[in-house]
Scaffold this active site. Structure first.
Site, PDB file in Angstrom:
ATOM      1  N   HIS A  56       0.807  -1.229   0.000  1.00 12.95           N
ATOM      2  CA  HIS A  56       0.000   0.000   0.000  1.00 12.95           C
ATOM      3  C   HIS A  56       0.841   1.282   0.000  1.00 12.95           C
ATOM      4  CE1 HIS A  56      -3.463  -2.462   0.262  1.00 12.95           C
ATOM      5  NE2 HIS A  56      -3.592  -2.558   1.557  1.00 12.95           N
ATOM      6  N   GLU A  94     -11.419  -3.728  -2.671  1.00 21.46           N
ATOM      7  CA  GLU A  94     -10.540  -2.695  -3.215  1.00 21.46           C
ATOM      8  C   GLU A  94     -10.381  -2.926  -4.713  1.00 21.46           C
ATOM      9  OE1 GLU A  94      -7.006  -3.287  -0.560  1.00 21.46           O
ATOM     10  OE2 GLU A  94      -8.590  -4.404   0.429  1.00 21.46           O
ATOM     11  N   HIS A 133      -9.708   2.184   0.446  1.00 16.10           N
ATOM     12  CA  HIS A 133      -9.611   1.071   1.389  1.00 16.10           C
ATOM     13  C   HIS A 133     -10.685   1.131   2.477  1.00 16.10           C
ATOM     14  CE1 HIS A 133      -7.658  -2.171   3.557  1.00 16.10           C
ATOM     15  NE2 HIS A 133      -6.680  -2.218   2.668  1.00 16.10           N
TER      16      HIS A 133
END
Ligand code: BGC
Length: 397
Positions: A144, A358, A218
């Site tokens: 991420h 996601e 997210h």
């Protein structure tokens, strides 16, 4: 843009039915004018002010977005009886998003993820003959966007409002070399709340050097209301006939595996918990679902929206549909939540108290030549759209 025609045309293909509004819901659905208001959301240690934008549509659906990480901190929708609840996990103050406990468990509640959603193996990739080293913030891998991804950056905001829609455009410029990535990346993400009870997320980015980009959102949903317990009874449909299996560090092996006859087959709506405890190596690696699903898409309809997922909450009758221009969706069943974080209602967020869907390109694409490319070149514009649509149906507990 094709968002409505795209969703309804494709939804018909996967068996979506028309939903009737209850009388109570219809009542709540007429009264207000759409609005967007700016509020303070605190201050960073260096003195920069953090804001929150409070968006409301004409039906009263309201959503708060903060300029810290582009985080959606709350999203309130009605259930089939017209009862309102906040359906996303998170906090009502900046300190909780910056606490040591939060940093340790790093769930990325509601945040914008960049530059790269999900993992890059060993934080390394080679592009045009140069090897780039990124932070390894998830065991041996990069996750991420690194130590300080877009979820921990302060974005600038420009709110907007018209007769039917309200929204906020967020901008963040990631300098050349940030977190090890090449190129200065200018990113714009727009959240729009529509009169049709949709949240549209539009992503745009440009760069001055070739670089991987894979932006996502997210949010963790619990459609019975955040803090109300486990999501395992939610029924999930995923419009995917394959997924990308992973190794024990959650890096894709490169295979696209057929979901047929596996616990990964969600082509028909199935409770999330129905097979989550099955004896299955992939489920063991993720401690549940934590996998990228390959969306079914007509090859001629590349970049058009496809219905990726439909989730139904049995008790409240809330329904969330997700359409996207992306080729994949990471379905994460909240396996690493462990009760240490206390949410907005003062309740602990236990394992599986929220799920994330996601929309994305596939994990580790910079190291997987056969996956759709995530490389953005100078002169190109990265564009991606995801739509969440909220509705209700008769509860089916
Ligand atoms: C990842 C999970 C991770 C979670 C929170 C998801 O996108 O796939 O493995 O634990 O994000 O960081």
């Amino acid at each position: 843009m094709s968002r409505f025609s795209g969703i309804s045309r494709l939804a018909m293909g996967v068996g979506m039915t028309c939903l009737a509004l209850s009388a109570a819901q219809a009542n709540t659905m007429q009264t207000q004018s759409p609005s967007v208001e700016k509020e303070s959301f605190g201050q960073l240690p260096d003195g920069r002010k953090v804001e929150a934008y409070h968006l409301r549509n004409g039906h009263g659906i309201d959503m708060k977005v903060t300029t810290y990480g582009g985080i959606i901190t709350s999203l309130r929708t009605p259930d089939a009886e017209g009862e309102w609840a906040d359906v996303v996990l998170g906090f009502d103050n900046l300190a909780d998003y910056r606490s040591e406990a939060y940093r340790q468990s790093n769930p990325y509640f509601g945040a914008l993820i960049g530059r790269y959603g999900n993992r890059i193996a060993e934080g390394r990739f080679t592009l045009d003959g140069t090897t780039h080293e990124l932070a390894t913030n998830d065991g041996a891998n990069h996750l991420h966007g690194g130590e300080r991804g877009f979820d921990k950056r302060l974005w600038t905001a420009a709110p907007f409002e018209n007769d039917s829609e309200v929204g906020v455009e967020l901008t963040y410029v990631s300098e050349d070399g940030e977190e090890g990535y090449p190129g200065r990346l200018e990113t714009h993400v727009t959240y729009t709340l529509t009169a049709d009870d949709e949240v549209i997320i539009d992503y745009h980015a440009t760069t001055d050097k070739a670089t991987p980009v894979n932006l996502t959102q997210h949010s963790y949903f619990n459609l019975e209301g955040e803090g109300s317990g486990s999501i395992v009874d939610h029924r999930l449909m995923l419009n995917a006939d394959a997924f990308t299996p992973v190794d024990d560090t959650l890096i894709p092996t490169g295979e696209l595996r057929d979901v047929a006859d596996t616990p990964f087959d969600f082509r028909e709506a199935t409770p999330i918990g129905a097979r989550i405890g099955a004896d299955n190596t992939q489920l063991a690696y993720g401690q549940g679902y934590d996998h990228n699903f390959v969306l079914m898409r007509d090859a001629t309809a590349e970049d058009e929206l496809v219905l990726a997922a439909r989730v139904e909450a049995p008790d409240s009758g809330r329904v969330l549909e997700i359409a996207t221009s992306e080729p994949g969706v990471q379905f994460y069943s909240g396996n690493f939540l462990d009760g240490t974080l206390i949410g907005k209602q003062g309740k602990a967020y236990e394992k599986r108290s929220g799920f994330a869907l996601e929309t994305q390109h596939f994990p580790d694409s910079p190291n997987q030549a056969a996956f759709p490319s995530t490389i953005l070149e100078p002169g190109e514009t990265y564009q991606s759209r995801t739509v969440w649509r909220f509705s209700t149906q008769t509860p089916t507990p």
